[in-house]
Structure formats: C-alpha cells, structure tokens
Design a protein around this motif. Structure first.
Motif, PDB file in Angstrom:
ATOM      1  N   TYR A  36      32.784  43.627  16.954  1.00 48.68           N
ATOM      2  CA  TYR A  36      32.327  43.067  18.223  1.00 48.68           C
ATOM      3  C   TYR A  36      33.448  43.092  19.259  1.00 48.68           C
ATOM      4  O   TYR A  36      34.628  43.096  18.917  1.00 48.68           O
ATOM      5  N   GLN A  37      33.010  43.085  20.523  1.00 50.48           N
ATOM      6  CA  GLN A  37      33.953  43.089  21.629  1.00 50.48           C
ATOM      7  C   GLN A  37      33.499  42.063  22.666  1.00 50.48           C
ATOM      8  O   GLN A  37      32.325  41.989  23.002  1.00 50.48           O
ATOM      9  N   LEU A  38      34.466  41.280  23.146  1.00 49.06           N
ATOM     10  CA  LEU A  38      34.206  40.304  24.198  1.00 49.06           C
ATOM     11  C   LEU A  38      34.378  41.015  25.531  1.00 49.06           C
ATOM     12  O   LEU A  38      35.459  41.494  25.859  1.00 49.06           O
ATOM     13  N   ILE A  39      33.297  41.111  26.288  1.00 50.10           N
ATOM     14  CA  ILE A  39      33.277  41.819  27.567  1.00 50.10           C
ATOM     15  C   ILE A  39      33.301  40.797  28.696  1.00 50.10           C
ATOM     16  O   ILE A  39      32.519  39.846  28.696  1.00 50.10           O
ATOM     17  N   VAL A  40      34.196  41.003  29.662  1.00 51.27           N
ATOM     18  CA  VAL A  40      34.229  40.179  30.873  1.00 51.27           C
ATOM     19  C   VAL A  40      33.790  41.075  32.033  1.00 51.27           C
ATOM     20  O   VAL A  40      34.232  42.217  32.161  1.00 51.27           O
ATOM     21  N   TRP A  41      32.900  40.532  32.864  1.00 52.21           N
ATOM     22  CA  TRP A  41      32.276  41.291  33.944  1.00 52.21           C
ATOM     23  C   TRP A  41      32.907  40.949  35.294  1.00 52.21           C
ATOM     24  O   TRP A  41      33.258  39.805  35.563  1.00 52.21           O
ATOM     25  N   ASN A  42      32.983  41.964  36.150  1.00 57.14           N
ATOM     26  CA  ASN A  42      33.483  41.776  37.504  1.00 57.14           C
ATOM     27  C   ASN A  42      32.429  41.063  38.350  1.00 57.14           C
ATOM     28  O   ASN A  42      31.231  41.189  38.115  1.00 57.14           O
ATOM     29  N   ASP A  43      32.889  40.309  39.323  1.00 59.11           N
ATOM     30  CA  ASP A  43      31.994  39.701  40.308  1.00 59.11           C
ATOM     31  C   ASP A  43      32.741  39.582  41.630  1.00 59.11           C
ATOM     32  O   ASP A  43      33.915  39.926  41.718  1.00 59.11           O
ATOM     33  N   GLU A  44      32.063  39.130  42.632  1.00 56.64           N
ATOM     34  CA  GLU A  44      32.671  38.978  43.961  1.00 56.64           C
ATOM     35  C   GLU A  44      33.039  37.530  44.252  1.00 56.64           C
ATOM     36  O   GLU A  44      33.337  37.183  45.388  1.00 56.64           O
ATOM     37  N   VAL A  45      33.035  36.688  43.230  1.00 57.70           N
ATOM     38  CA  VAL A  45      33.258  35.262  43.422  1.00 57.70           C
ATOM     39  C   VAL A  45      34.628  34.820  42.902  1.00 57.70           C
ATOM     40  O   VAL A  45      35.373  34.144  43.601  1.00 57.70           O
ATOM     41  N   ASN A  46      34.957  35.198  41.681  1.00 56.97           N
ATOM     42  CA  ASN A  46      36.168  34.716  41.030  1.00 56.97           C
ATOM     43  C   ASN A  46      37.400  35.511  41.466  1.00 56.97           C
ATOM     44  O   ASN A  46      37.342  36.726  41.623  1.00 56.97           O
ATOM     45  N   THR A  47      38.509  34.812  41.643  1.00 59.16           N
ATOM     46  CA  THR A  47      39.751  35.456  42.065  1.00 59.16           C
ATOM     47  C   THR A  47      40.469  36.057  40.861  1.00 59.16           C
ATOM     48  O   THR A  47      40.217  35.681  39.714  1.00 59.16           O
ATOM     49  N   PHE A  48      41.388  36.974  41.159  1.00 63.30           N
ATOM     50  CA  PHE A  48      42.225  37.539  40.109  1.00 63.30           C
ATOM     51  C   PHE A  48      42.970  36.425  39.374  1.00 63.30           C
ATOM     52  O   PHE A  48      43.049  36.416  38.151  1.00 63.30           O
ATOM     53  N   ASP A  49      43.531  35.502  40.123  1.00 62.44           N
ATOM     54  CA  ASP A  49      44.307  34.422  39.509  1.00 62.44           C
ATOM     55  C   ASP A  49      43.467  33.594  38.542  1.00 62.44           C
ATOM     56  O   ASP A  49      43.945  33.206  37.471  1.00 62.44           O
ATOM     57  N   TRP A  50      42.221  33.319  38.909  1.00 59.71           N
ATOM     58  CA  TRP A  50      41.351  32.523  38.047  1.00 59.71           C
ATOM     59  C   TRP A  50      41.000  33.286  36.764  1.00 59.71           C
ATOM     60  O   TRP A  50      41.000  32.723  35.668  1.00 59.71           O
ATOM     61  N   VAL A  51      40.722  34.575  36.901  1.00 59.19           N
ATOM     62  CA  VAL A  51      40.410  35.393  35.725  1.00 59.19           C
ATOM     63  C   VAL A  51      41.641  35.477  34.818  1.00 59.19           C
ATOM     64  O   VAL A  51      41.540  35.312  33.601  1.00 59.19           O
ATOM     65  N   ILE A  52      42.804  35.714  35.397  1.00 56.95           N
ATOM     66  CA  ILE A  52      44.041  35.794  34.624  1.00 56.95           C
ATOM     67  C   ILE A  52      44.315  34.479  33.905  1.00 56.95           C
ATOM     68  O   ILE A  52      44.606  34.452  32.699  1.00 56.95           O
ATOM     69  N   GLU A  53      44.204  33.375  34.618  1.00 57.59           N
ATOM     70  CA  GLU A  53      44.417  32.054  34.023  1.00 57.59           C
ATOM     71  C   GLU A  53      43.448  31.814  32.866  1.00 57.59           C
ATOM     72  O   GLU A  53      43.827  31.279  31.816  1.00 57.59           O
ATOM     73  N   THR A  54      42.208  32.223  33.046  1.00 56.39           N
ATOM     74  CA  THR A  54      41.188  32.043  32.013  1.00 56.39           C
ATOM     75  C   THR A  54      41.502  32.872  30.771  1.00 56.39           C
ATOM     76  O   THR A  54      41.402  32.376  29.640  1.00 56.39           O
TER      77      THR A  54
END
Length: 109
Positions: A36-54
């Motif tokens: 299995y692979q955990l996939i994260v999807w792009n959106d126009e809402v979340n910032t780079f910093d928030w995704v990185i922190e997550t």
C-alpha cells in the motif's frame, strides 16, 4: 516483515554434454515491497508550510523529505509519501485528512 524488495544472487552451474562448464548469476526476488501507498493530493487551499509540517508530524519525515514530497505533490497533483501495510498507513491517512489535506491509500501491486 521488512518493507523493501530484497534480492538474493544464486549461482547456477551448467555442464553440457561436451564437458564445458559455465556459471551464471541470477537475481531472484525474495521479498516483495509494501502493498500500500499513502497518497497526498494537491489542492489550492493548503500552504507548502502546512503540508510540510503535517508530513513531519504525521509520517515522521525529515524536513528535507517533507519539502521534496510537497514539491512533488504540487507539481504532479498527488504523491505517494509513505509505503507500508494498510493498518500502518490508515491512522496516518486519517490524521492528514483531519488536518484538512486530501489523502488516500492505494494498492501498489
């Protein structure tokens, strides 16, 4: 169970009718990768910093790994940020989506 593809090298010996002998090395798949692979999807809402922190907090990525993943997510639209067993990835997927970031689990095989 380890989450990697392992290979063993086997030595095969052949002896033909003419007393000629030769050796051949063959790589044999001895262990399969994570299913299995955990996939994260792009959106126009979340910032780079928030995704990185997550990714650092939830997946245990280093800051460099998380930044690279965020760039792939942004440019490709989605990215497999973690491989593993379903039971290992499900809590991570839930934690990411609880932070408002789109994530799914896909079968890699």
């Amino acid at each position: 169970m380890a989450n990697f593809t392992g290979k063993e090298t086997l030595m095969l010996n052949y002896k033909e009718d003419h007393d000629h002998e030769f050796h051949e090395e063959v790589e044999v798949l001895t262990e399969t990768g994570s299913p299995y692979q955990l996939i994260v999807w792009n959106d126009e809402v979340n910032t780079f910093d928030w995704v990185i922190e997550t990714l650092i907090a939830v997946c245990g990525h280093t800051p460099e790994q998380a930044e690279q993943c965020a760039l792939f997510i942004h440019t490709k639209g989605k990215y497999g940020v973690k491989n593993g067993e379903y039971d290992e990835l499900k809590p991570m997927c839930d934690a990411i989506t609880e932070r408002g970031i789109g994530a799914t689990i896909e079968i890699t095989a």
